[in-house]
Write an enzyme that holds these catalytic residues in place. Structure first.
Site: not given
Length: 580
Positions: A133, A135, A137, A140, A159, A255, A455
């Site tokens: 579903v 891909r 680098h 996939y 993955k 990222d 707390n």
């Protein structure tokens, strides 16, 4: 595993997680890339995720600014962007020699790597692998189905990361850390669900929730490249909530971009999930990271300066917010060096349409996320308290890790600085007090309206995951031990938890400071000699205190001057620290 390879994919980018979008959405993205109607996708010679490339022509480094590790040659952060990426993964571009990492023989180095992760070896017995579903680098993603047990028939995303591509110690550690973070981070509705990790001789398999609603990027394109303000709020509220959760646990994503947010389903009101923790890391409360990591269009200025923490994620959210609201990137250039220069030096434009037609609150919101000084940037929890977003449906402001850092500094401050901060806290506006009240409420004060160390401990326990332990967040409690013997009311909490740097970024800072100084003159200012002030600031005997602190004290009455008051609010400055 033949099934995983049976479907070719044209989605050759650097995303590590599933790209669950329909062929129609893919065509929309390709068309948008060619269309002048989408300024967000202005074609550029620079490699980026905005440029659709066939596998044959795709560079091994197709996302700008993707991955870096020190040592890093000065002066330009972009100078060796390709070689550093190649060195990290021992990948090569066409007509380029392989760059090994620290060894002359990359094959020999690979042979010495320990690629045994200690994961379960029973992947194939538990899952039926389906079609590919997505891909990226470095791997996939395939759909898969549970073969047995209570979840028999349930679909997941797997993955697959080939061990053959793990040709450096850094690449191996990246995979190990990604799984560690996914295991540790649990329990948030906007976080992709992690099931388990497996391995065999050839691959690592990371099993996660299957998100079938496509990327945020695809939804953006389907709306003509721009969101209406109310719709943008719905998206940003979810992003800010999950990022605040990650930051509280001491995890920085590094990222964040539209491709790394997937919708659970095709439903219009589907939950948004953050994915791809392949570049994420644990960060201790006072730690600064120095890897130059991320995607060029979303990278924060302090990342390029190699000294950053969770604030870098907030910058990336600011870029996403800018794109959602106007359809264009705030920083753009034809080269990676140009992009980085813009990030460091150029202020984003709010003059071009549609910005003049958007609400002033929306513009203020984005500007406060895109402040180049990370100390003046809003946190995720503060962004959820912003007037533009706080009244959107049922926005709940989560616990902010920043308040513990600020309280730590307050508890270690001199009595004179505490008095100055109390004066400043009395000038906070209604909007600024909203955030303070929300944070104080999350700490669940006692019936008499005070909090103590208990707390704070209870609030951390309530929000804890294994990630929080890994990033040493509970260590902050040691710096707040003074609260073990006394209690703090709301007024003092406001003084302890306010950020002077953030207030300085406001248009009304001068008024804030002047009003605070007037209050300080009445209640906290007193005659003080330079030697006493030096002691308050913990200046050593070798410091030329009369020269350094000359302007801090009024010579008419020996009291703190306005200049000295403002400097005292920050505590010992860098110049004072160097003078010690």
């Amino acid at each position: 595993m033949g099934l995983c390879f049976s479907k070719s994919s044209s989605n050759d980018n650097n995303n590590h997680y599933p790209e669950s979008q329909s062929n129609e959405n893919k065509k929309e993205r390709e068309n948008a890339n060619k269309s002048p109607l989408f300024p967000f996708y202005t074609p550029s010679p620079a490699h980026s995720f905005f440029s659709k490339k066939s596998p044959a022509n795709s560079s091994s480094c197709s996302t700008p600014g993707r991955l870096f590790k020190l040592p890093f040659p000065p002066p330009s952060p972009a100078k060796h962007i390709r070689s550093v990426l190649a060195r990290r993964h021992c990948s090569v571009k066409p007509n380029e020699a392989t760059i090994a990492e620290g060894v002359g023989d990359s094959g020999a180095a690979t042979a010495l790597l320990d690629k045994n992760f200690g994961f379960s070896k029973h992947f194939m017995s538990k899952y039926e692998v389906g079609v590919e579903v997505g891909r990226g680098h470095f791997g996939y993603t395939c759909a898969a189905t549970f073969k047995k047990g209570a979840m028999k028939g349930h679909q997941v995303a797997v993955k697959v990361i080939p061990k053959a591509k793990m040709t450096t110690a850094i690449a191996v550690e990246d995979v190990r850390r990604e799984v560690k973070i996914l295991r540790a981070l649990t329990g948030h509705k906007n976080l992709v669900q992690f099931y388990d990790a497996y391995e065999d001789h050839d691959n690592v398999y990371i099993v996660m929730e299957l998100c079938e609603g496509g990327e945020l990027l695809d939804r953006l394109l389907s709306r003509g490249g721009q969101y209406a303000e109310e719709d943008a709020k719905a998206v940003l509220r979810q992003i800010l909530n999950v990022v605040a959760f990650c930051h509280l646990q001491g995890v920085v994503h590094r990222d964040l971009k539209p491709e790394n947010f997937l919708f659970s389903s095709m439903d219009e009101n589907s939950a948004l999930k953050v994915i791809d923790f392949g570049l994420s890391d644990f960060v201790k409360p006072d730690q600064r990271l120095n890897d130059i990591v991320g995607s060029a269009y979303y990278v924060a200025p302090e990342v390029l300066h190699r000294a950053y923490s969770t604030e870098a994620d907030i910058w990336s959210i600011g870029v996403i917010a800018y794109i959602l609201l106007c359809g264009s990137r705030p920083f753009w250039a034809r080269t990676e060096s140009g992009i980085f220069h813009a990030v460091l030096k150029v202020n984003p434009s709010f003059d071009q349409p549609p910005w003049p037609f958007l609400s002033p609150e929306a513009r203020d919101f984005v500007k406060k996320l895109l402040n180049k000084d990370p100390r003046k940037r809003m946190t995720a929890a503060q962004a959820l308290s912003h007037p533009w977003i706080k009244n959107y449906k049922d926005v709940k402001v989560p616990l902010d890790i920043l308040i513990f850092k600020l309280m730590k500094a307050y508890m270690r401050s001199s009595s004179l600085r505490k008095a100055a901060l109390r004066a400043l806290s009395k000038t906070l506006t209604v909007d600024e007090l909203f955030y303070m009240k929300e944070q104080f409420t999350v700490l669940e004060p006692s019936k008499n309206g005070t909090i103590s160390l208990e707390n704070i401990k209870a609030a951390l326990v309530k929000n804890t995951t294994d990630a929080m332990k890994e990033s040493r967040i509970p260590d902050l409690l040691a710096s707040l031990n003074a609260l073990q013997y006394r209690r703090m009311d709301f007024d003092e909490f406001c003084a302890a938890a306010l950020s002077v740097h953030q207030l300085e970024a406001l248009d009304g800072w001068e008024q804030h400071a002047r009003c605070a100084y007037e209050l300080f003159e009445k209640d906290g200012n007193r005659a003080i000699v330079i030697e006493e002030l030096a002691s308050e600031l913990s200046l050593g005997p070798s410091v030329p205190v009369h020269a350094v602190l000359h302007d801090w004290i009024r010579h008419t009455d020996g009291k703190l001057s306005f200049l000295g008051f403002v400097k005292l609010l920050h505590g010992p400055s860098r110049s004072l620290a160097k003078a010690k």
